[in-house]
Design a protein around this motif. Structure first.
Motif, PDB file in Angstrom:
ATOM      1  N   ILE A 166       0.859  -1.183   0.000  1.00 52.56           N
ATOM      2  CA  ILE A 166       0.000   0.000   0.000  1.00 52.56           C
ATOM      3  C   ILE A 166       0.894   1.231   0.000  1.00 52.56           C
ATOM      4  O   ILE A 166       1.863   1.306   0.761  1.00 52.56           O
ATOM      5  N   LEU A 216      -0.362   5.095  -0.045  1.00 54.38           N
ATOM      6  CA  LEU A 216      -1.386   6.135  -0.122  1.00 54.38           C
ATOM      7  C   LEU A 216      -0.768   7.436   0.380  1.00 54.38           C
ATOM      8  O   LEU A 216      -0.456   7.564   1.560  1.00 54.38           O
ATOM      9  N   LEU A 236      -4.164  10.124   3.137  1.00 49.60           N
ATOM     10  CA  LEU A 236      -5.491   9.597   3.464  1.00 49.60           C
ATOM     11  C   LEU A 236      -6.475  10.732   3.721  1.00 49.60           C
ATOM     12  O   LEU A 236      -7.689  10.538   3.645  1.00 49.60           O
ATOM     13  N   VAL A 243      -0.215   6.735   4.289  1.00 47.51           N
ATOM     14  CA  VAL A 243      -0.338   5.368   4.804  1.00 47.51           C
ATOM     15  C   VAL A 243       0.415   4.442   3.859  1.00 47.51           C
ATOM     16  O   VAL A 243       0.120   4.384   2.652  1.00 47.51           O
ATOM     17  N   GLU A 260      -7.149   0.157   3.894  1.00 53.66           N
ATOM     18  CA  GLU A 260      -7.418   1.607   3.808  1.00 53.66           C
ATOM     19  C   GLU A 260      -8.842   1.968   4.227  1.00 53.66           C
ATOM     20  O   GLU A 260      -9.030   2.857   5.066  1.00 53.66           O
ATOM     21  N   ARG A 313      -9.603   4.189   7.556  1.00 57.88           N
ATOM     22  CA  ARG A 313     -10.330   5.455   7.384  1.00 57.88           C
ATOM     23  C   ARG A 313     -11.566   5.493   8.278  1.00 57.88           C
ATOM     24  O   ARG A 313     -11.853   6.511   8.924  1.00 57.88           O
ATOM     25  N   THR A 322      -7.748  -1.420  13.687  1.00 59.12           N
ATOM     26  CA  THR A 322      -7.852  -1.862  12.298  1.00 59.12           C
ATOM     27  C   THR A 322      -7.267  -3.250  12.116  1.00 59.12           C
ATOM     28  O   THR A 322      -7.884  -4.125  11.489  1.00 59.12           O
TER      29      THR A 322
END
Length: 295
Positions: free
Chosen positions: A46, A48, A51, A62, A83, A87, A112
């Motif tokens: 990942i 990102l 976010l 992230v 993700e 979030r 998470t």
């Protein structure tokens, strides 16, 4: 010419296993995932860059490496669901005071990972999947970073030592069965640790998934740490253990130091060079994410 051909061959092995979104207001990064001398590529990444692109001036990148094993179901589940789950767990909590925001992110990461472990185990039970995965995650802001780790993927920082040299600082600890606290938990649950593996074959004491080993002490509880982001000309590197079969943490930072800091796509240049060097010795799949901090 030989170096160019070697790099082209390396890039030809790169596997499309990345969830990546980059926006102008976020953190740029470089990433690469290649298949080594393994029958399958089960790594996922990942990257990102922000976010919170729609959340004012705050930027929260992230980045993650998921090194799957015994199938790709766990790592694929994580890359598809991490993700949105993170979030959702941050929703409504980011208006906390700046002194508390790192704690908010840390709690959201822990929640998470726990929720994804629970959800995946239900799917694994239903589909008879034995698969599992590591998780090495970094959430990066301008003031701090929160790093979470399950398994033996690794996060390091390459930081200046007061001079020109970039020095490696390991941010995570690998979860191996022979560590005293890990071995005690495994044996208390009925597992057997011998020659550094569980029940004769499994080399990690923590992983997401691995349903058959859950009653043998293998857990998915992450180690989570918070670091102040003060070294603005260093790098954060997340990588699967395959990278470190071919080089040390300090060698990764030495490569980063040799790349011209004005290079376009600096993180990608470091990732490419590190994987090229490691793949000369490593037989494993290799996945890496590199985040330059001078941005």
């Amino acid at each position: 010419m030989k170096k160019l051909l070697a790099l082209l061959a390396l890039l030809a092995l790169a596997v499309s296993s990345v969830v990546a979104v980059e926006v102008s207001t976020g953190w740029s990064s470089g990433h690469l995932s290649i298949q080594g001398r393994r029958r399958y590529q089960e790594d996922r990444l990942i990257a990102l860059s922000n976010l919170l692109a729609d959340h004012g001036d705050t930027r929260l990148g992230v980045f993650a490496v998921f090194d799957g094993h015994i199938g790709s179901q766990a790592s694929e589940f994580l890359v598809q669901n991490f993700e949105p789950k993170l979030r959702a767990n941050l929703q409504g909590s980011l208006d906390a005071s700046s002194s508390k925001i790192a704690g908010v992110v840390k709690a959201a990461l822990e929640k998470t990972i726990a929720e994804l472990e629970s959800s995946f185990l239900k799917e694994a039970y239903k589909n008879r999947w034995p698969a599992g995965s590591t998780a090495c995650v970094a959430v990066v802001t301008d003031e701090f970073m929160v790093v979470a780790n399950v398994g033996d993927s690794r996060a390091i920082a390459c930081v200046r030592d007061g001079g020109e040299k970039l020095v490696a600082k390991v941010l995570t600890s690998d979860h191996h069965p022979e560590l005293p606290a890990e071995q005690h938990r495994i044996e208390a649950a009925g597992g057997v640790v011998r020659f550094g593996v569980i029940d004769g074959h499994f080399p990690m004491s923590r992983a997401i998934g691995d349903l058959p080993l859950k009653n043998h002490g293998v857990i998915a509880t992450p180690d989570v740490s918070v670091w102040t982001n003060t070294n603005k000309d260093g790098f954060i590197v997340l990588a699967s253990d395959g990278l470190y079969e071919g080089m040390s943490e300090q060698e990764v930072c030495d490569i980063a130091a040799m790349v011209d800091p004005t290079t376009s796509e600096l993180g990608q240049a470091v990732a490419n060079q590190a994987v090229r060097k490691a793949s000369e010795l490593s037989r494993d799949n290799i996945s890496i994410v590199v985040i330059p901090l001078n941005q």
